[in-house]
Design a protein around this motif. Structure first.
Motif, mmCIF file in Angstrom:
data_model
loop_
_atom_site.group_PDB
_atom_site.id
_atom_site.type_symbol
_atom_site.label_atom_id
_atom_site.label_comp_id
_atom_site.label_asym_id
_atom_site.label_seq_id
_atom_site.Cartn_x
_atom_site.Cartn_y
_atom_site.Cartn_z
ATOM 1 N N LYS A 80 0.854 -1.188 0.000
ATOM 2 C CA LYS A 80 0.000 0.000 0.000
ATOM 3 C C LYS A 80 0.890 1.239 0.000
ATOM 4 C CE LYS A 80 -2.468 -3.494 1.546
ATOM 5 N NZ LYS A 80 -1.951 -4.794 2.042
ATOM 6 N N VAL A 81 0.747 2.046 -1.036
ATOM 7 C CA VAL A 81 1.614 3.203 -1.237
ATOM 8 C C VAL A 81 0.841 4.480 -0.937
ATOM 9 C CG1 VAL A 81 3.043 4.461 -2.885
ATOM 10 C CG2 VAL A 81 2.903 1.953 -3.008
ATOM 11 N N PHE A 82 1.398 5.300 -0.048
ATOM 12 C CA PHE A 82 0.816 6.584 0.329
ATOM 13 C C PHE A 82 1.854 7.670 0.082
ATOM 14 C CE2 PHE A 82 -1.336 3.428 2.860
ATOM 15 C CZ PHE A 82 -2.646 3.870 2.963
ATOM 16 N N HIS A 83 1.398 8.921 0.088
ATOM 17 C CA HIS A 83 2.312 10.054 0.154
ATOM 18 C C HIS A 83 1.926 10.883 1.373
ATOM 19 C CE1 HIS A 83 5.197 13.032 -1.158
ATOM 20 N NE2 HIS A 83 4.323 13.950 -0.770
ATOM 21 N N ALA A 84 2.868 11.030 2.317
ATOM 22 C CA ALA A 84 2.566 11.716 3.587
ATOM 23 C C ALA A 84 1.307 11.113 4.174
ATOM 24 C CB ALA A 84 2.420 13.216 3.370
ATOM 25 N N GLY A 85 1.351 9.799 4.380
ATOM 26 C CA GLY A 85 0.133 9.056 4.678
ATOM 27 C C GLY A 85 -0.271 8.951 6.131
ATOM 28 N N GLY A 86 0.344 9.708 7.021
ATOM 29 C CA GLY A 86 0.036 9.572 8.446
ATOM 30 C C GLY A 86 -1.434 9.717 8.774
ATOM 31 N N GLN A 87 -2.083 10.748 8.258
ATOM 32 C CA GLN A 87 -3.489 10.970 8.570
ATOM 33 C C GLN A 87 -4.392 9.967 7.852
ATOM 34 O OE1 GLN A 87 -4.721 15.240 9.465
ATOM 35 N NE2 GLN A 87 -3.086 15.598 7.972
ATOM 36 N N ASP A 88 -3.987 9.533 6.671
ATOM 37 C CA ASP A 88 -4.750 8.497 5.976
ATOM 38 C C ASP A 88 -4.726 7.194 6.779
ATOM 39 O OD1 ASP A 88 -5.065 10.214 3.647
ATOM 40 O OD2 ASP A 88 -2.975 9.778 3.225
ATOM 41 N N VAL A 89 -3.552 6.851 7.287
ATOM 42 C CA VAL A 89 -3.408 5.631 8.084
ATOM 43 C C VAL A 89 -4.210 5.751 9.369
ATOM 44 C CG1 VAL A 89 -1.769 4.199 9.358
ATOM 45 C CG2 VAL A 89 -1.162 5.079 7.099
ATOM 46 N N GLN A 115 17.576 15.550 -1.043
ATOM 47 C CA GLN A 115 17.642 16.355 0.167
ATOM 48 C C GLN A 115 16.286 16.971 0.507
ATOM 49 O OE1 GLN A 115 21.354 18.811 0.465
ATOM 50 N NE2 GLN A 115 21.871 17.863 -1.491
ATOM 51 N N SER A 116 15.232 16.438 -0.093
ATOM 52 C CA SER A 116 13.881 16.966 0.135
ATOM 53 C C SER A 116 13.326 16.475 1.463
ATOM 54 C CB SER A 116 12.942 16.533 -0.991
ATOM 55 O OG SER A 116 13.406 16.983 -2.242
ATOM 56 N N GLU A 117 12.927 17.400 2.321
ATOM 57 C CA GLU A 117 12.284 17.056 3.580
ATOM 58 C C GLU A 117 10.813 17.447 3.499
ATOM 59 O OE1 GLU A 117 14.190 18.346 7.092
ATOM 60 O OE2 GLU A 117 16.155 17.591 6.529
ATOM 61 N N GLN A 118 9.949 16.469 3.718
ATOM 62 C CA GLN A 118 8.505 16.690 3.701
ATOM 63 C C GLN A 118 8.044 17.312 2.375
ATOM 64 O OE1 GLN A 118 8.049 18.944 7.461
ATOM 65 N NE2 GLN A 118 7.159 17.105 8.331
ATOM 66 N N ILE A 119 8.499 16.750 1.276
ATOM 67 C CA ILE A 119 8.093 17.253 -0.027
ATOM 68 C C ILE A 119 6.595 17.075 -0.219
ATOM 69 C CG2 ILE A 119 8.627 15.038 -1.152
ATOM 70 C CD1 ILE A 119 9.406 16.642 -3.650
ATOM 71 N N GLY A 120 5.924 18.115 -0.678
ATOM 72 C CA GLY A 120 4.490 18.047 -0.899
ATOM 73 C C GLY A 120 4.170 17.262 -2.153
ATOM 74 N N TYR A 121 2.899 16.833 -2.261
ATOM 75 C CA TYR A 121 2.508 15.997 -3.393
ATOM 76 C C TYR A 121 2.635 16.755 -4.715
ATOM 77 C CZ TYR A 121 -0.157 12.830 -6.320
ATOM 78 O OH TYR A 121 -0.538 11.981 -7.326
ATOM 79 N N ALA A 122 2.248 18.016 -4.731
ATOM 80 C CA ALA A 122 2.333 18.800 -5.965
ATOM 81 C C ALA A 122 3.781 18.897 -6.444
ATOM 82 C CB ALA A 122 1.748 20.191 -5.758
ATOM 83 N N ASN A 123 4.711 19.116 -5.509
ATOM 84 C CA ASN A 123 6.129 19.193 -5.878
ATOM 85 C C ASN A 123 6.660 17.837 -6.317
ATOM 86 O OD1 ASN A 123 6.324 21.934 -5.358
ATOM 87 N ND2 ASN A 123 6.942 21.644 -3.227
ATOM 88 N N LEU A 124 6.156 16.777 -5.695
ATOM 89 C CA LEU A 124 6.558 15.428 -6.097
ATOM 90 C C LEU A 124 6.178 15.173 -7.552
ATOM 91 C CD1 LEU A 124 7.587 12.591 -4.800
ATOM 92 C CD2 LEU A 124 5.159 11.988 -4.952
ATOM 93 N N ASP A 327 23.475 13.281 -0.888
ATOM 94 C CA ASP A 327 22.167 13.621 -1.443
ATOM 95 C C ASP A 327 21.043 12.918 -0.687
ATOM 96 O OD1 ASP A 327 20.399 14.944 -3.115
ATOM 97 O OD2 ASP A 327 20.384 13.337 -4.603
ATOM 98 N N VAL A 328 20.925 13.268 0.591
ATOM 99 C CA VAL A 328 19.883 12.706 1.440
ATOM 100 C C VAL A 328 19.359 13.823 2.339
ATOM 101 C CG1 VAL A 328 21.470 12.030 3.272
ATOM 102 C CG2 VAL A 328 19.331 10.773 3.007
ATOM 103 N N ALA A 329 18.117 13.727 2.755
ATOM 104 C CA ALA A 329 17.545 14.738 3.637
ATOM 105 C C ALA A 329 18.162 14.627 5.031
ATOM 106 C CB ALA A 329 16.032 14.570 3.725
ATOM 107 N N PRO A 330 18.670 15.728 5.594
ATOM 108 C CA PRO A 330 19.285 15.667 6.926
ATOM 109 C C PRO A 330 18.374 15.034 7.978
ATOM 110 C CG PRO A 330 19.697 17.803 5.915
ATOM 111 C CD PRO A 330 18.735 17.084 5.014
ATOM 112 N N ARG A 331 17.083 15.301 7.862
ATOM 113 C CA ARG A 331 16.146 14.801 8.880
ATOM 114 C C ARG A 331 16.102 13.281 8.924
ATOM 115 N NH1 ARG A 331 9.763 16.559 9.174
ATOM 116 N NH2 ARG A 331 9.185 15.246 10.927
#
Length: 406
Positions: A80-89, A115-124, A327-331
């Protein structure tokens, strides 16, 4: 890709889920409302594989979501693939007590390959497909019926694009060899305990100004009571009482119910209504917090001092350099509070374990122990171990400027 009409019947949903159950993965998204409720109100579910997509109306009269929920939580063969799926889950956990499994979140995955942290769906979508998403329906009241064709088209787009992007992200993850980095992150996402609210620990979300056992005991009791009131009435906890008001009452408890009229943030009606009476009963029965429950001082920020704060700043600089190099997000590697704990002398930290130690933690520890240096070479900042530093004549034009952490 075939786009189905809005699904409003159990039979149509069952047929869809039977076909999707044969897929390697499904992309999933939800639309919900929670501005006026404690529990999020599920208004629409979108789902797709590489061949078909559909929106499902959970508010349709007589529809049974069991086929969908079984696909989400009982079928271990379909990812099951989500994007920023915390609230969906969270919504699925509220309905079933279980999380979708196995699970993959493309927002988290992007942290491992960029290096993208919390990239939004539109930007993805723009990054991977070069498409600009129409954001006009973002603020739709999804609970209103009927839904327009534009609303449904907008909602389905959230999964059709995701079904196209996910295989590309997966391919890059495999190429970089960083897929294993994400296993623990995805398992956290799939842990039901992250979404089930325990009123007994609700006080931990409230900012505390001290460690007085009596005050914290009242805060714990009040927070648990507020959570129960909000759940029972199905309204946001802030509608019962804001955090600031709760903390103020815990620190300066009113002597009588009549005194509630003087509490900033409460209606004067609390001085003689039933909810005010219940609040006073909670205060009267509150026990001082036990030693075992008292918050750990170190967890709220280790005492660094001036020198320790400087070391923490160097660690954060090192983190930026390493994240840029690989090339990784610091977080994904660590957090600021963890860097401060490392600078303060703590060693039982996630960054010093597993792949994080290999990728960043070892160098971070070397920096704290004075074995690592920063150097500016040809205008670019880099790091080097002290043993590797070559002493050169500073008069030479190509001599690097070196700053060691000692």
């Amino acid at each position: 890709m075939k786009i189905h009409p809005l699904i409003t019947t159990t039979d149509a949903l069952s047929d869809l889920c039977t076909r999707l159950a044969k897929s390697e993965f499904v992309a999933v998204d939800t639309e919900f409302m929670r501005e006026n409720t404690y529990w999020p109100e599920l208004c629409l579910v979108q789902i797709a594989n590489t061949e078909e997509a559909a929106a499902i109306d959970p508010m349709a009269e007589g529809i049974d979501l069991t086929p969908l929920l079984d696909l989400m939580c009982e079928n271990e063969d379909v990812l099951k693939v989500f994007h920023a799926g915390g609230q969906d889950v969270e919504i699925i956990v509220n309905l079933t007590g279980k999380t979708p499994h196995p699970i993959f979140d493309t927002q988290i995955a992007m942290m491992a390959i960029s290096q993208s942290e919390q990239i939004g769906y539109a930007n993805l979508v723009e990054t991977w497909m070069g498409l600009t998403i129409d954001k006009g329906a973002r603020f739709t009241d999804w609970s209103r019926r009927p839904l327009t064709d534009r609303q449904i088209e907008y909602a389905i787009g959230d999964v059709t694009h995701l079904a196209t992007i996910f295989p590309r992200i997966l391919k890059k993850l495999i190429k970089t060899g960083r897929g294993l980095w994400l296993d623990a992150e995805m398992e956290k996402l799939a842990d039901p305990s992250n979404y089930l609210t325990d009123p007994g620990v609700a006080w931990k979300r409230i900012r505390q100004s001290g460690r007085n056992p009596q005050v914290l005991g009242r805060m714990k009791a009040l927070a648990a009571w507020r959570e129960g009131e909000a759940q029972h009435k199905n309204i946001p906890r802030g509608r019962i009482m804001r955090d600031e008001t709760l903390a103020d009452i815990a620190s300066h408890p009113p002597k009588s119910q009549a005194d509630l009229a003087k509490v900033r943030g409460l209606s004067t009606a609390w001085k003689d209504n039933d909810i005010g009476k219940r609040l006073m009963k909670v205060l009267a029965e509150a026990e001082p917090m036990s030693k075992d429950e008292m918050p750990d001082k170190a967890a709220r920020g280790a005492p660094l001092g001036k020198e320790g704060a400087l070391v923490a700043d160097l660690l954060k600089l090192l983190l930026k350099i390493r994240a840029r190099e690989i090339d990784v997000a610091p977080r994904l590697l660590t957090r600021a509070d963890e860097m401060e704990s490392l600078a303060a002398g703590m060693r039982d930290l996630p960054v010093l374990k597993g792949w994080r130690y290999d990728v960043f933690g070892k160098d971070a520890l070397d920096l704290v122990e004075g074995k690592l240096a920063f150097a500016v070479e040809k205008g670019r900042l880099k790091m080097t171990h002290i043993d590797d530093v070559v002493v050169v004549d500073p008069a030479q034009p190509d001599a690097p400027d070196t700053l060691a952490a000692e």
